[in-house]
Design a protein around this motif. Sequence first.
Motif, mmCIF file in Angstrom:
data_model
loop_
_atom_site.group_PDB
_atom_site.id
_atom_site.type_symbol
_atom_site.label_atom_id
_atom_site.label_comp_id
_atom_site.label_asym_id
_atom_site.label_seq_id
_atom_site.Cartn_x
_atom_site.Cartn_y
_atom_site.Cartn_z
ATOM 1 N N SER A 164 0.822 -1.211 0.000
ATOM 2 C CA SER A 164 0.000 0.000 0.000
ATOM 3 C C SER A 164 0.858 1.265 0.000
ATOM 4 N N GLY A 184 -5.534 4.103 8.314
ATOM 5 C CA GLY A 184 -6.722 3.766 7.534
ATOM 6 C C GLY A 184 -7.714 2.948 8.336
ATOM 7 N N THR A 211 -8.006 -0.345 2.550
ATOM 8 C CA THR A 211 -7.921 0.450 3.771
ATOM 9 C C THR A 211 -6.529 1.021 3.956
ATOM 10 N N ILE A 232 -5.711 3.826 1.326
ATOM 11 C CA ILE A 232 -6.371 5.086 1.664
ATOM 12 C C ILE A 232 -5.682 5.752 2.851
#
Length: 85
Positions: free
Chosen positions: A13, A42, A62, A65
């Motif tokens: 991520s 997140g 999640t 973000i």
Amino acid sequence: MNFIWYILIGIVSGFLAGKIMRGGGFGILVNLIVGIIGGVLGGWVFGLLGIVTGGILGSLITSVIGAVLLLWILSFFRKPHNAEL
């Protein structure tokens, strides 16, 4: 074993968030660390909003973000490269 998954998802991520935030990234190593911290951020934000995600894909979304949010916040503390007076 779950802890290893959290680390791996955070690393992915962080990489994706660095690509999403064009010019907002801080380099590969910092983006990876931001991804791990962004996963926690997140999860916290989604928890406040009452959003529940499940599985690896939900965790990845999640974390991405959260990492994008963290990179956006960190960009306020970054010095501009070509500041003119």
